[in-house]
Design a protein around this motif. Structure first.
Motif, PDB file in Angstrom:
ATOM      1  N   GLN A 103       0.843  -1.193   0.000  1.00 56.15           N
ATOM      2  CA  GLN A 103       0.000   0.000   0.000  1.00 56.15           C
ATOM      3  C   GLN A 103       0.878   1.242   0.000  1.00 56.15           C
ATOM      4  O   GLN A 103       1.851   1.319   0.744  1.00 56.15           O
ATOM      5  CB  GLN A 103      -0.873   0.028   1.263  1.00 56.15           C
ATOM      6  CG  GLN A 103      -2.151  -0.746   1.161  1.00 56.15           C
ATOM      7  CD  GLN A 103      -2.896  -0.782   2.490  1.00 56.15           C
ATOM      8  OE1 GLN A 103      -2.737  -1.732   3.234  1.00 56.15           O
ATOM      9  NE2 GLN A 103      -3.697   0.216   2.759  1.00 56.15           N
ATOM     10  N   TYR A 113      -5.876  -5.186   2.046  1.00 53.75           N
ATOM     11  CA  TYR A 113      -5.554  -3.854   2.509  1.00 53.75           C
ATOM     12  C   TYR A 113      -5.609  -3.849   4.023  1.00 53.75           C
ATOM     13  O   TYR A 113      -6.261  -4.673   4.654  1.00 53.75           O
ATOM     14  CB  TYR A 113      -6.453  -2.781   1.887  1.00 53.75           C
ATOM     15  CG  TYR A 113      -7.870  -2.744   2.409  1.00 53.75           C
ATOM     16  CD1 TYR A 113      -8.237  -1.888   3.450  1.00 53.75           C
ATOM     17  CD2 TYR A 113      -8.847  -3.556   1.846  1.00 53.75           C
ATOM     18  CE1 TYR A 113      -9.538  -1.853   3.912  1.00 53.75           C
ATOM     19  CE2 TYR A 113     -10.150  -3.517   2.307  1.00 53.75           C
ATOM     20  CZ  TYR A 113     -10.486  -2.674   3.334  1.00 53.75           C
ATOM     21  OH  TYR A 113     -11.771  -2.636   3.804  1.00 53.75           O
ATOM     22  N   ASP A 166      -6.565  -1.612   7.220  1.00 49.57           N
ATOM     23  CA  ASP A 166      -7.315  -0.410   7.569  1.00 49.57           C
ATOM     24  C   ASP A 166      -6.572   0.399   8.628  1.00 49.57           C
ATOM     25  O   ASP A 166      -5.488   0.013   9.088  1.00 49.57           O
ATOM     26  CB  ASP A 166      -8.759  -0.748   7.981  1.00 49.57           C
ATOM     27  CG  ASP A 166      -8.880  -1.515   9.288  1.00 49.57           C
ATOM     28  OD1 ASP A 166      -7.950  -1.470  10.128  1.00 49.57           O
ATOM     29  OD2 ASP A 166      -9.931  -2.157   9.495  1.00 49.57           O
ATOM     30  N   THR A 167      -7.131   1.533   9.005  1.00 48.11           N
ATOM     31  CA  THR A 167      -6.459   2.445   9.942  1.00 48.11           C
ATOM     32  C   THR A 167      -6.315   1.851  11.345  1.00 48.11           C
ATOM     33  O   THR A 167      -5.520   2.338  12.134  1.00 48.11           O
ATOM     34  CB  THR A 167      -7.207   3.791  10.035  1.00 48.11           C
ATOM     35  OG1 THR A 167      -8.574   3.531  10.371  1.00 48.11           O
ATOM     36  CG2 THR A 167      -7.134   4.541   8.717  1.00 48.11           C
ATOM     37  N   ASN A 168      -7.081   0.800  11.631  1.00 47.43           N
ATOM     38  CA  ASN A 168      -6.965   0.125  12.929  1.00 47.43           C
ATOM     39  C   ASN A 168      -5.982  -1.041  12.884  1.00 47.43           C
ATOM     40  O   ASN A 168      -5.862  -1.777  13.862  1.00 47.43           O
ATOM     41  CB  ASN A 168      -8.337  -0.391  13.384  1.00 47.43           C
ATOM     42  CG  ASN A 168      -9.305   0.735  13.631  1.00 47.43           C
ATOM     43  OD1 ASN A 168      -8.922   1.793  14.136  1.00 47.43           O
ATOM     44  ND2 ASN A 168     -10.563   0.523  13.260  1.00 47.43           N
TER      45      ASN A 168
END
Length: 164
Positions: A42, A61, A63-65
């Motif tokens: 990414q 992908y 994620d932000t967590n």
């Protein structure tokens, strides 16, 4: 390594002349990846599309967590890359990681463009495989939606039952 698996795969969709096969082979490279290695991450620009000779990759992908969301697995005789990043030469939304030792045929963006110009019927080949991939993606979305909806209905029914 041997380019024959790629040539055989392409010949399922279109017929290449001997001259076209030789030109194709001149534009590819081979690479071995170890389990755990990334083909693209990414944020990086995906500079090559890859045909899997052996091994397996996962496209996902984060994620932000920090939660990993797997989009697909790719095996022998499949293509793998971040297609959006590859075609637009912009930052990748996905990671592509080898989940076992993997051997690939790689085609760079520039070589891919040259191949499409010099062998126009490769446009048809890539269109056909993208159509199949798109249809499979739509089916996956519907199955995921149905599964999520079914879980939601069960959960709501269970919550309603508990509140009585």
């Amino acid at each position: 390594m041997n380019a024959q698996p790629l040539v055989n795969y392409i010949n399922k969709y279109i017929s290449l002349t001997e001259e076209e096969e030789l030109f194709l082979i001149s534009k590819i490279s081979f690479r071995k990846y170890l389990k755990g290695q990334y083909i693209v991450q990414q944020g990086d620009i995906c500079k090559k599309q890859c045909f899997i000779i052996s091994g397996c990759t996962k496209t996902f992908y984060m994620d932000t967590n920090g939660q990993e969301h797997i989009i697909l697995f790719a095996i022998e005789d499949w293509w793998t890359s971040d297609m959006g990043s590859f075609t637009t030469q912009t930052s990748a939304d996905f990671n592509v990681q080898c989940i076992e030792n993997t051997e690939l045929i790689e085609i760079t963006y520039d070589d891919s463009e040259e191949l499409l110009l010099k062998i126009p019927k490769l446009e048809r080949f890539f269109r056909k495989i993208v159509e199949k991939a798109y249809a499979a993606s739509q089916k996956r979305i519907i199955r995921s939606y149905w599964k999520t909806s079914a879980i939601r209905r069960v959960w709501c029914g269970y919550a309603s039952f508990l509140s009585k």
